[in-house]
Enzyme design. Structure first.
Site, PDB file in Angstrom:
ATOM      1  CB  ALA A 109      68.831  31.425  26.107  1.00 62.85           C
ATOM      2  N   GLY A 134      73.191  37.768  31.932  1.00 60.24           N
ATOM      3  CA  GLY A 134      72.129  37.403  30.990  1.00 60.24           C
ATOM      4  C   GLY A 134      72.711  36.850  29.716  1.00 60.24           C
ATOM      5  CG  ASN A 135      70.916  34.370  27.364  1.00 63.18           C
ATOM      6  OD1 ASN A 135      70.076  34.672  26.528  1.00 63.18           O
ATOM      7  ND2 ASN A 135      70.624  33.643  28.444  1.00 63.18           N
ATOM      8  CE1 TYR A 136      75.272  39.932  23.439  1.00 61.36           C
ATOM      9  CE2 TYR A 136      76.260  37.744  23.359  1.00 61.36           C
ATOM     10  CZ  TYR A 136      76.384  39.108  23.535  1.00 61.36           C
ATOM     11  OH  TYR A 136      77.600  39.656  23.802  1.00 61.36           O
TER      12      TYR A 136
END
Ligand code: PMT
Length: 401
Positions: A276, A207-209
């Site tokens: 994102a 995943g990402n932030y």
């Protein structure tokens, strides 16, 4: 402004006298004004002045003392097209931020679905106090528009920020809002927000932030302007609020996001892709937890995810506007311009992780808007994500599909 219903809340500060001029401006422009005063406001300006100017009895209490007539805060809240608090004292701002509904004004505020405008007025030190700063930030996050106070000499003779903005400027801001709302009414918007999670096994993912704050701010701002919004959101925390005019579609992975976005895009006039999206996913998804000792996996094989922006860009029909984001760490302008072209976007919103206060997680962002129609790029300073959302929608309003 003609025919609009304005609830004007007046609180107990020296700037309350300016509220009379504000009522006149609204009435002259053809709006109906219902004034609600806090008990303290009556020490600064009389209800008689305000009921004469507005042509309606002023409401201060939950009941009219001699008749026992009950004033419905719910009806008032729903009647309003705009809910304006001017002047807003530190005390009323604190009550609004914390839901302390001990007077008619704050109770009606909690019942309204209209856009709320807050024009603070207080002494310099009170304005600078961390408590006030925190409360104003809460109101902003709750979707209120803060009409920043001006600098100048204050009632205490101190000089600084805290004077309520002039009635003409408050009026103009609300009038502008109604004009923008009229422009967006009935417009169909698709917005993507948040990260995507690409499952490795039942307990792990790639995943990402992304927190979703940027995308949710755009969705809420567009809905407040009267647009019909579909918000396709990756996994985000529970604290993000959605405006009642937003249809929320929750997804987890890039493939799911593409499916939901492609469906909503068919009917959309405008799509803004702030999510994102993970560019890769594991080639294999394990159906049970991978065990280090037993499975002995050393590396993960990845496959490319679909590019949602490029897919929508390829199917875009005349009349649709497609806006993407570019999150960069280097060669920002070149990379953003390349994405604008490759994904067939009409505009790209560039934010760089090199700018402090911009990008993931934070409540602020610093963006540049780059257009496909060849006009000059617009660079904005650091702003709240709600303000950035407004700038993006304002820019889209100037674009020809
Ligand atoms: O959510 P927040 O914490 O508030 O943070 C906001 C944000 C930093 C996530 C947001 O402002 C932002 O920059 N979003 C885009 C992040 C990104 O993935 O940028 P990119 O340069 O990799 O992608 C370019 C564009 O293509 C984006 O519109 C993206 O949504 C889209 N894309 C990317 C990859 C992919 N597989 N499909 C896509 O549609």
């Amino acid at each position: 402004m003609k025919g609009k219903h304005i609830v004007l809340g007046i609180t107990g500060g020296i700037a309350a006298y300016k509220a009379a001029a504000l009522v006149r401006l609204f009435v002259k422009a053809g709006a109906e004004v219902q004034v609600i005063m806090t008990p303290n406001a009556r020490e600064f300006i009389t209800p008689v002045t305000l009921s004469t100017l507005s042509g309606k009895p002023v409401i201060t209490e939950f009941f009219t003392a001699n008749t026992g007539e009950w004033h419905s805060h719910v009806d008032l809240g729903l009647w309003a097209d705009a809910f304006v608090v001017a002047p807003a004292t530190a005390s009323t701002i604190a009550k609004m931020a914390n839901g302390v509904a001990d007077n008619m004004l704050v109770t009606s505020y909690l019942s309204t679905r209209a856009q709320v405008f807050v024009a603070p007025a207080m002494d310099f030190d009170m304005m600078q106090h961390p408590t006030t700063t925190r409360n104003i930030a809460t109101l902003r996050a709750d979707g209120c528009r803060i009409i920043e106070p001006a600098e100048g000499e204050l009632a205490s003779h101190l000089v600084g920020k805290g004077r309520m903005e002039e009635p003409e400027n408050i009026f103009r801001e609300i009038d502008d809002f109604f004009n923008l709302t009229a422009g967006m009414k009935g417009t169909k918007l698709l917005i993507t927000a948040g990260p995507t999670y690409e499952k490795i096994d039942p307990v792990r993912f790639i995943g990402n932030y992304s927190s979703g704050k940027m995308g949710y701010a755009i969705a809420n701002e567009a809905a407040a302007r009267g647009a019909d919004v579909v918000l396709v959101s990756g996994p985000v925390g529970d604290s993000l609020q959605v405006h009642p005019g937003v249809k929320l579609v929750k997804v987890e992975s890039a493939v799911q996001m593409l499916e939901a976005a492609a469906e909503a895009f068919q009917a959309a006039d405008i799509a803004i892709l702030s999510a994102a999206v993970a560019d890769y996913r594991p080639a294999r998804e394990y159906d049970r937890k991978i065990k280090r000792e037993k499975d002995g996996i050393e590396s993960l094989e990845l496959v490319k995810n679909p590019d949602i922006a490029a897919t929508l860009g390829a199917s875009k029909h005349p009349g649709q506007i497609l806006v993407g984001f570019a999150l960069e760490t280097d060669h920002e302008l070149d990379n953003a311009a390349e994405k604008l072209r490759r994904k067939n976007l009409d505009m790209i919103v560039l934010n760089s992780l090199r700018d402090k206060g911009a990008g993931f997680g934070v409540t602020t962002n610093k963006v540049s808007l780059i257009y496909a129609d060849g006009r000059e790029r617009t660079d904005f300073p650091l702003k709240t994500k709600t303000e950035v959302a407004a700038d993006i929608l304002d820019a889209i309003a100037t674009m020809k599909p």
